[in-house]
Design a protein around this motif. Sequence first.
Motif, mmCIF file in Angstrom:
data_model
loop_
_atom_site.group_PDB
_atom_site.id
_atom_site.type_symbol
_atom_site.label_atom_id
_atom_site.label_comp_id
_atom_site.label_asym_id
_atom_site.label_seq_id
_atom_site.Cartn_x
_atom_site.Cartn_y
_atom_site.Cartn_z
ATOM 1 N N ASP A 73 -3.376 -2.374 -6.162
ATOM 2 C CA ASP A 73 -4.217 -1.639 -5.207
ATOM 3 C C ASP A 73 -3.334 -0.987 -4.147
ATOM 4 O O ASP A 73 -3.516 0.190 -3.798
ATOM 5 N N GLY A 74 -2.382 -1.772 -3.615
ATOM 6 C CA GLY A 74 -1.466 -1.235 -2.614
ATOM 7 C C GLY A 74 -0.634 -0.091 -3.157
ATOM 8 O O GLY A 74 -0.404 0.913 -2.461
ATOM 9 N N ALA A 131 -0.985 7.626 -3.348
ATOM 10 C CA ALA A 131 -1.839 8.728 -2.909
ATOM 11 C C ALA A 131 -1.343 9.280 -1.568
ATOM 12 O O ALA A 131 -1.356 10.502 -1.344
ATOM 13 N N TYR A 132 -0.899 8.387 -0.689
ATOM 14 C CA TYR A 132 -0.360 8.799 0.609
ATOM 15 C C TYR A 132 0.878 9.673 0.418
ATOM 16 O O TYR A 132 1.003 10.742 1.054
ATOM 17 N N GLU A 185 -1.437 2.016 -5.601
ATOM 18 C CA GLU A 185 -2.267 3.212 -5.776
ATOM 19 C C GLU A 185 -2.538 3.903 -4.441
ATOM 20 O O GLU A 185 -2.499 5.146 -4.348
ATOM 21 N N LYS A 186 -2.786 3.125 -3.405
ATOM 22 C CA LYS A 186 -3.054 3.712 -2.090
ATOM 23 C C LYS A 186 -1.808 4.385 -1.522
ATOM 24 O O LYS A 186 -1.879 5.500 -0.983
ATOM 25 N N GLU A 191 -1.704 -7.246 -0.200
ATOM 26 C CA GLU A 191 -1.216 -6.226 -1.135
ATOM 27 C C GLU A 191 0.304 -6.205 -1.156
ATOM 28 O O GLU A 191 0.906 -5.564 -2.012
#
Length: 333
Positions: free
Chosen positions: A319-320, A326-327, A322-323, A310
């Motif tokens: 993907d990275g 969120a963090y 989005e994660k 990622e």
Amino acid sequence: MNGTTRRPAALRTALASLAASALLAGCGAEVEPSGSDVRKVTVNRCGEPVEYTLPQRTVVYEGGSADKMFALGLTDHVHGYVMPPANPPVTESPWAAEYAKVEFLSDDLLNRELLVQAKADFVVAGWNSGLSDKRGTSPEILDGLGIQSFMHAESCFNYPNHPERHAPFDGLYTDLERLGEIFGVQDRAATMVTDLKRRVEAVKAQAPETQTPVFLYDSGTDQPFTAGKQVPPNDIITFAGGRNIFADLDARWTQVGWEAVVQARPEVIIILDYQDQPAEEKIKFLKTSPTTKSLPAVVNNRFFVLDYNEGISSPRNIDGLEKFAAYLRDLNS
């Protein structure tokens, strides 16, 4: 891994050549006249126009290269992959089923002998990451061997002969579009790029106003390796609403001093998770080193683990993003 036996590519008819020419003309690619039996297309390789014929035995280096090919549905054109130890197991990949259809060639660095032995007609890699003068895999050397090469646009920043500059995510989009041209799947590539951009814009729309200072820790104890502004983690941090403490460095992956990290007082540390250098080991070092144990991010245990694939140029960059977004939103809520 079990390889698959492929039939030789059928010769294109004049009608098929005309259809391909019309499709490619709409994307700005130069195609051989319709009377030619072999489809050829001219696509930029780090600023240098290169004529490509349709590859049938592609070798991909590292997960990012494989991801781009598999995501575009080009598994049938991939002969095998080279996967150094830093990469996570391919069984953990979203494209694990595609890896199983092609050959595992090596867990070492890419080299000329391997490509010749594999009878490769195309290789996908980055400059100084797979393609290099030192290992006899520069584009010029491979051209002389009849092996076509494709360099990730993001890595062109370091390429000395035909430099090209792309913001990291723009480089990803460019790669997908160029691979789409080479393999004649422009519509598929365009759809994918549109979807990736949509996901990025959705993240940016939710980003917190406060820009949290973030340090990307790649590796190194005496001096850390980190991300300058020319690699994907810089865009991941920025679009998520953070501030890369080394965004002013016009570099890709680069070495810095711990003093600069301490002075920047990062509130979050992204750990790039290598297979052979697990995130847990890096976090333990940061928590016990006298230099770093008092950093705000360490004191507050604010570590975000970013998968290796990622962090390097790949569709999984989104993907990275989005994660991590969120963090950050959770931290700011």
